[in-house]
Structure formats: C-alpha cells, structure tokens
Design an enzyme around this catalytic site. Structure first.
Site, PDB file in Angstrom:
ATOM      1  N   HIS A 156       0.849  -1.189   0.000  1.00  0.00           N
ATOM      2  CA  HIS A 156       0.000   0.000   0.000  1.00  0.00           C
ATOM      3  C   HIS A 156       0.880   1.233   0.000  1.00  0.00           C
ATOM      4  CE1 HIS A 156      -3.076   2.880   1.133  1.00  0.00           C
ATOM      5  NE2 HIS A 156      -3.930   1.985   0.653  1.00  0.00           N
ATOM      6  N   ASP A 168      -8.283  -4.635  -0.750  1.00  0.00           N
ATOM      7  CA  ASP A 168      -8.726  -5.364  -1.946  1.00  0.00           C
ATOM      8  C   ASP A 168      -8.534  -6.864  -1.820  1.00  0.00           C
ATOM      9  OD1 ASP A 168      -9.569  -3.193  -3.484  1.00  0.00           O
ATOM     10  OD2 ASP A 168      -7.500  -2.695  -3.976  1.00  0.00           O
TER      11      ASP A 168
END
Ligand code: COA
Length: 403
Positions: A289, A340
């Site tokens: 991320h 996700d």
C-alpha cells in the site's frame, strides 16, 4: 545565521518531499488541509472524522457513516431516519439512462459503463449545472442512490436479463445485492456487505479522491467531478486491484497449488529488473500500500467477515489460498494485504463477477468522493502544481522543409 549562498541542509521531510517529486508520485506530500479522514500508515489506523474504522465497522451502519462523512457529526436517530428515507427514495434512474446502458457493447468494462452512466445522469438532472451548495447536496443524495442502480442494471442487461428495480425498504448494501441477484441476502451476508461499504466509503487523498478534488478545484459541477474520480479508480494500481486478486485465486485454483504459485510469483518478481517490478502482473495483487507500512486495518476487519461469508456459502477454499499466498508474500517481501485482498474474496464467495468489484468500490466510495468535492468547493482553490522540467532547452526551430 544561514548565508544566502550556502543553503541549510534539507530536513528529512524536505528530502522525502523532493524524492516523491522526483519519482512523480507525490507520495507523502501533504497536498491540502482536510477534516474528512486521516490515515496513520505506521500504526495502521484509519479515522473518519475522528472515529476509528474499527469503531465505525462495529457500531455504525453505512448510512450513518455517509452522514458523518458529509456533515462531520454522527446523526441522531431522527436525523438518520430522515436521511435514510431520502437516500432510499433516490435510487431510481431515468428510463432513458437505462436505455443508453442497453446500447453499450456487452464487452465494455462495468466501471467504464458506470463512468459513462454518471456522466449521462447529468443530462437528465435538472440541477446538474448548479453550483449552489444545497443543490450539490441534493445531487449527491441522488447520485449515492443511482450509482448502484446503474452498476446492477448494467450487470443484468449484459447477460440479457432485465434490471431489478431498487427497493426503498432495504439498506444500501442489501439493496445492491437485491438489484444484482433479485434475492435478499441472508443476515450474515447483509452485515458483511454493509461493513464492506463502510470500509470503502472513504480513504483520504487516494488517487481517485484527489482527482475528484482536482476537478472540483476548477469549480466544476458534481457529476463532472464524480465522473473524473471514477475514471481514475479504474486502474490496476488503484481500484482495479481486486479484480487481479480473483485472477490470482482462479489461476491458483485450489489450496494445494497455492504455495507453489506464490513461490513462483516471488521468484519471478525477485528475478525481474527494477523497471519490470513496477508492472502489476509481476506483483502480488492486493498486497502493499502506498500509505500503510503494516496491515491495512480494513483488511483485518474484512478478513474475518469474508471468511465467515465464504464458509457460509461453501467457499472456504478461497480463504485457504489467500492465507498461503499472504504468508509467502509476507515472508519473502515483507508485504501486507490491503483492503482489496479480502473484499475480492468476499465478493467472489457471493458469486459476484470479478469485473464488477471495482464498481462496488465506486458505489461505496461515492460517499467519500462527495465529501471531498464539497470540501474542495467550499473554500478550496484551483489545484495547479508546477512540473520540474527535464526536457531539452534553448532549441532553435528548423523549418519543416529543412528537417
Ligand atoms: N508485490 C510485490 N512487490 C510490491 C508490492 C506487491 N503487491 N507492493 C509493493 N511492492 C514493493 C515494490 O516493488 C517496492 O520494492 P522496492 O522498494 O524494492 O522497489 C516496494 O514494495 C514499494 O513499492 P512501491 O511501488 O514503491 O510502493 P507504492 O507505494 O508506490 O505502491 C501499490 C503501492 C499499491 C501501487 C503497490 O503496493 C502495488 O502495486 N500493490 C498491488 C496492487 C494493489 O493491491 N493495489 C491496491 C491498493 S489499495
């Protein structure tokens, strides 16, 4: 005293900023003040308007969270009832827009269709050009209801099925599943989807929300800014990542093959050049991320819920594959899963086609986009950075016949 000719050495934050500018990412650069949301990437914390995501996921509903994001405070019971009634009454989409959706080729990506759909809605909204704050809010309430109607109508139309009309007696996430499948979800699934909507509702200055702010910075109308945001969400480095997670799960096929698949992927990644490593197809999808240096807190919440729903639907193998791949990526590259990774598992277990995942993200994130657009319109400026020029200089033009 510092002399004008010998500048003082750059501080660590100035160094980080110039590195980010050199990389063209603006990573860690603070772009503007915001009172909507903040992230602590080191501690793995996500806060909406002062409330932790864990607290909101455990004790609030999606409608409450939307109210909080838009108004800055949690609603009272009567405020929430009035708000939910207005939202639920705004789910219809003009017939003409549905007819437009019918004409788009079946192979078009659902998020591309949503992008067009939101843009089309503007033409049939009498207030679409108004910049009055009350009109913007009224449009926001309509769009929050209409976006899922477009997503699900199109999902059915491309299979040759008629859209299922929205129901005003269901919460947003359950209504989404109702319109998609024509069937009400069970309690566990309804709760998991509502939490998934809360987790996706907002995420500070992510790429698509920033795009929404850049558009709103030009003082353009809500439909235009939202269309721009949805366009930016489509990329595999952003919202499109959850589709890649399903591709991975399908490629792996069964928990027995997960370890080998993960080790092969790791090997391919490690033997790639630095440039090649930036390519999404060489990376572990749903991992890493730009801000979180530890677990994405949303991933932790969804891991549990997605596992429960998968077990309920006889799809527990998905979580097994994910756990094996996650462990290899953590050991080999120190990577952690992002939201996700588990939203993909949840939606897959529910039988939702993977190319719809990003549209679910957009459905929930419409809340956050609106909050950013309103904040930007309400006092923000035109966003117009400068580039660090690296091209050729002082060239003399040779007329075309002499080149
Ligand atoms: N697989 C393999 N390596 C990864 C990785 C992944 N999913 N995510 C990050 N890395 C590695 C990078 O190769 C890089 O290594 P290096 O320092 O040796 O070059 C390092 O971790 C930092 O990555 P970088 O691409 O600079 O970080 P970023 O902050 O720009 O990237 C993402 C963030 C999201 C684009 C990146 O983590 C990624 O591609 N993830 C997969 C796609 C995804 O899940 N996106 C959804 C985000 S919510």
């Amino acid at each position: 005293m510092t002399s004008a000719t010998s500048p003082s050495p750059a501080t660590p934050s100035q160094q980080a900023k110039s590195t980010a500018i050199a990389a063209g990412s603006l990573k860690d650069v603070i772009a503007a003040p915001t009172a909507i949301c903040t992230i602590d990437g080191i501690e793995g914390k996500l806060i909406y308007r002062g409330y932790s995501i864990e607290d909101l996921a455990a004790h609030a509903t999606y409608d409450e969270v939307v109210y909080l994001l838009w108004d800055g405070e949690l609603p009272t019971r009567s405020q929430l009832d009035a708000f939910s009634t207005r939202l639920a009454g705004s789910r219809e989409v003009p017939r003409v827009v549905i007819d437009h959706l019918r004409m788009i080729p079946a192979e078009a990506h659902p998020l591309a269709v949503l992008r067009s759909g939101v843009s089309l809605l503007a033409h049939y909204d009498a207030q679409s050009e108004s910049m009055d704050p009350q009109a913007t809010r009224a449009k926001a309430e309509r769009l929050l209801g209409q976006v899922p109607t477009i997503v699900t109508a199109r999902a059915r139309l491309r299979k040759g099925e008629e859209p299922v009309p929205p129901r005003s007696d269901l919460p947003a996430a359950s209504n989404f599943l109702w319109m998609l499948f024509g069937k009400e979800p069970d309690e566990v699934t309804a709760h998991a989807m509502d939490v998934a909507f809360i987790l996706h509702a907002e995420h500070e200055f992510n790429a698509s929300s920033f795009v929404a702010r850049v558009a709103a910075g030009t003082y353009v109308d809500l439909h235009s800014s939202l269309t721009a945001a949805i366009a930016a969400l489509k990329g595999p480095r952003h919202g499109g990542a959850n589709e890649d997670v399903i591709e991975m799960i399908e490629e792996v096929g069964s928990p027995d093959h997960a370890e080998k698949w993960a080790r092969d992927r790791l090997q391919r990644y490690l033997s790639a050049s630095r440039e090649e490593r930036a390519r999404p197809e060489l990376r572990f999808p749903g991992m890493g991320h730009a801000v979180y240096k530890t677990w994405d807190p949303r991933a932790r919440i969804l891991q549990k819920l997605a596992g429960e729903v998968a077990n309920l639907h006889g799809e527990g193998w998905i979580a097994e594959i994910q756990e094996t791949v996650r462990t290899v990526a953590a050991e080999g590259l120190g990577l952690n899963p992002n939201v996700d990774y588990y939203s993909a598992g949840l939606y897959h277990a529910l039988g939702i086609p993977s190319d719809l995942f990003t549209s679910i993200f957009a459905t929930a994130r419409t809340a956050g986009y609106v909050a950013h657009i309103e904040e930007q319109l309400g006092g923000g400026r035109l966003i117009r950075p400068r580039g660090e020029y690296t091209g050729p200089k002082d060239r003399t033009l040779v007329p075309i016949d002499q080149r």
